[in-house]
Scaffold this motif. Structure first.
Motif, PDB file in Angstrom:
ATOM      1  N   ILE A 268       5.700  16.966  -5.247  1.00 50.12           N
ATOM      2  CA  ILE A 268       6.180  15.631  -4.894  1.00 50.12           C
ATOM      3  C   ILE A 268       5.377  14.604  -5.687  1.00 50.12           C
ATOM      4  O   ILE A 268       4.163  14.749  -5.869  1.00 50.12           O
ATOM      5  N   THR A 269       6.066  13.581  -6.149  1.00 50.52           N
ATOM      6  CA  THR A 269       5.415  12.494  -6.879  1.00 50.52           C
ATOM      7  C   THR A 269       5.635  11.184  -6.125  1.00 50.52           C
ATOM      8  O   THR A 269       6.607  11.035  -5.382  1.00 50.52           O
ATOM      9  N   PHE A 270       4.724  10.272  -6.316  1.00 47.53           N
ATOM     10  CA  PHE A 270       4.764   9.003  -5.587  1.00 47.53           C
ATOM     11  C   PHE A 270       4.689   7.833  -6.569  1.00 47.53           C
ATOM     12  O   PHE A 270       3.644   7.190  -6.687  1.00 47.53           O
ATOM     13  N   PRO A 271       5.773   7.528  -7.272  1.00 43.10           N
ATOM     14  CA  PRO A 271       5.733   6.454  -8.265  1.00 43.10           C
ATOM     15  C   PRO A 271       5.463   5.076  -7.663  1.00 43.10           C
ATOM     16  O   PRO A 271       4.931   4.206  -8.349  1.00 43.10           O
ATOM     17  N   ASP A 272       5.818   4.873  -6.394  1.00 47.44           N
ATOM     18  CA  ASP A 272       5.609   3.567  -5.757  1.00 47.44           C
ATOM     19  C   ASP A 272       4.477   3.583  -4.728  1.00 47.44           C
ATOM     20  O   ASP A 272       4.348   2.670  -3.930  1.00 47.44           O
ATOM     21  N   GLY A 273       3.668   4.628  -4.729  1.00 44.40           N
ATOM     22  CA  GLY A 273       2.600   4.761  -3.750  1.00 44.40           C
ATOM     23  C   GLY A 273       2.974   5.770  -2.684  1.00 44.40           C
ATOM     24  O   GLY A 273       4.128   6.192  -2.575  1.00 44.40           O
ATOM     25  N   PRO A 274       2.006   6.193  -1.870  1.00 46.79           N
ATOM     26  CA  PRO A 274       2.224   7.253  -0.879  1.00 46.79           C
ATOM     27  C   PRO A 274       3.284   6.890   0.161  1.00 46.79           C
ATOM     28  O   PRO A 274       3.434   5.740   0.542  1.00 46.79           O
ATOM     29  N   VAL A 275       4.013   7.910   0.590  1.00 44.54           N
ATOM     30  CA  VAL A 275       4.936   7.807   1.721  1.00 44.54           C
ATOM     31  C   VAL A 275       4.667   9.017   2.610  1.00 44.54           C
ATOM     32  O   VAL A 275       4.108  10.014   2.166  1.00 44.54           O
ATOM     33  N   GLU A 276       5.071   8.910   3.851  1.00 46.41           N
ATOM     34  CA  GLU A 276       4.848  10.015   4.781  1.00 46.41           C
ATOM     35  C   GLU A 276       5.818  11.162   4.495  1.00 46.41           C
ATOM     36  O   GLU A 276       7.007  10.948   4.305  1.00 46.41           O
ATOM     37  N   ILE A 277       5.280  12.359   4.451  1.00 49.02           N
ATOM     38  CA  ILE A 277       6.072  13.562   4.193  1.00 49.02           C
ATOM     39  C   ILE A 277       6.081  14.418   5.461  1.00 49.02           C
ATOM     40  O   ILE A 277       5.037  14.639   6.076  1.00 49.02           O
ATOM     41  N   ASP A 278       7.232  14.892   5.850  1.00 49.34           N
ATOM     42  CA  ASP A 278       7.386  15.763   7.008  1.00 49.34           C
ATOM     43  C   ASP A 278       7.028  17.189   6.579  1.00 49.34           C
ATOM     44  O   ASP A 278       7.843  17.904   6.005  1.00 49.34           O
ATOM     45  N   ARG A 279       5.807  17.601   6.852  1.00 54.09           N
ATOM     46  CA  ARG A 279       5.333  18.919   6.404  1.00 54.09           C
ATOM     47  C   ARG A 279       6.101  20.073   7.050  1.00 54.09           C
ATOM     48  O   ARG A 279       6.271  21.129   6.449  1.00 54.09           O
ATOM     49  N   ASP A 280       6.586  19.888   8.276  1.00 52.31           N
ATOM     50  CA  ASP A 280       7.381  20.936   8.926  1.00 52.31           C
ATOM     51  C   ASP A 280       8.700  21.145   8.174  1.00 52.31           C
ATOM     52  O   ASP A 280       9.126  22.283   7.962  1.00 52.31           O
ATOM     53  N   ALA A 281       9.335  20.056   7.771  1.00 47.50           N
ATOM     54  CA  ALA A 281      10.574  20.163   7.003  1.00 47.50           C
ATOM     55  C   ALA A 281      10.309  20.769   5.631  1.00 47.50           C
ATOM     56  O   ALA A 281      11.091  21.586   5.146  1.00 47.50           O
ATOM     57  N   LEU A 282       9.196  20.410   5.030  1.00 50.46           N
ATOM     58  CA  LEU A 282       8.820  20.950   3.722  1.00 50.46           C
ATOM     59  C   LEU A 282       8.612  22.463   3.805  1.00 50.46           C
ATOM     60  O   LEU A 282       9.017  23.211   2.916  1.00 50.46           O
TER      61      LEU A 282
END
Length: 191
Positions: free
Chosen positions: A130-144
């Protein structure tokens, strides 16, 4: 044609995937036989159906580009196998993050009426992040964690854009990869 000319023609077919990024379906279609099939992350079926499908609805949902390496090929009289590294950086404008996918195209390529064309393309997935071109966002690790690690970031990213992967994709070292390659070798040998 000499073997060198055959190899150049085959490499040109694979490099022509640039027409996918340029939205030029006619030029891309010219690299495949009319009855060709393709299996990539979001699609399995005929090339004609692939060319008319647009999983994201609009070109603005995702910005992406395919970087295609030079193929490793085994060339026979009228059949060839080619395996090519592909890197796909993607930016999901509407979801605020992107991903980078490293995969390989495994192609069956045949010469019909004197012309080399792709007969079957399978994508095999090696790694994605995953890349964050606009800064960090929350990622759902369970879905990942719902997907195999080799392409989990890509599947999660596409799911956020509204495209769900419904089957387990071939990955590096998987049984699916082995079956694709074994079947390809049998096809190359005329079996």
């Amino acid at each position: 044609m000499s073997e060198t000319e055959d190899r150049v023609a085959i490499a040109d077919l694979i490099a022509a995937w640039i027409h996918r990024d340029n939205h030029d379906s006619d030029k891309l279609a010219a690299t495949f036989h009319d009855d060709a099939t393709i299996s990539v992350s979001w699609f399995t079926g005929t090339v004609n159906d692939f060319l008319s499908a647009n999983p994201l609805g609009t070109a603005n949902s995702m910005l992406g580009k395919h970087f295609v390496g030079y193929p490793y090929m085994t060339v026979g009289k009228d059949r060839a196998l080619a395996e090519t590294n592909v890197m796909i950086p993607c930016d999901g404008v509407q979801v605020g993050f992107g991903c980078t996918v490293h995969a390989r195209f495994f192609d069956r390529i045949s010469r019909r009426d004197g012309l080399w064309r792709i007969e079957q393309r399978n994508a095999i997935y090696d790694v994605a992040d995953i890349t964050f071109p606009d800064g960090p966002v929350e990622i759902d690790r369970d879905a990942l964690a719902h997907y195999p690690r080799e392409y989990a970031a890509f599947a999660y990213f596409m799911d956020k854009l509204g495209v769900t992967f419904t089957e387990i994709l071939p990955t590096r070292g998987s049984e699916k990869e082995a079956a694709i390659k074994e079947s390809g070798q049998q096809w190359l040998n005329g079996n």
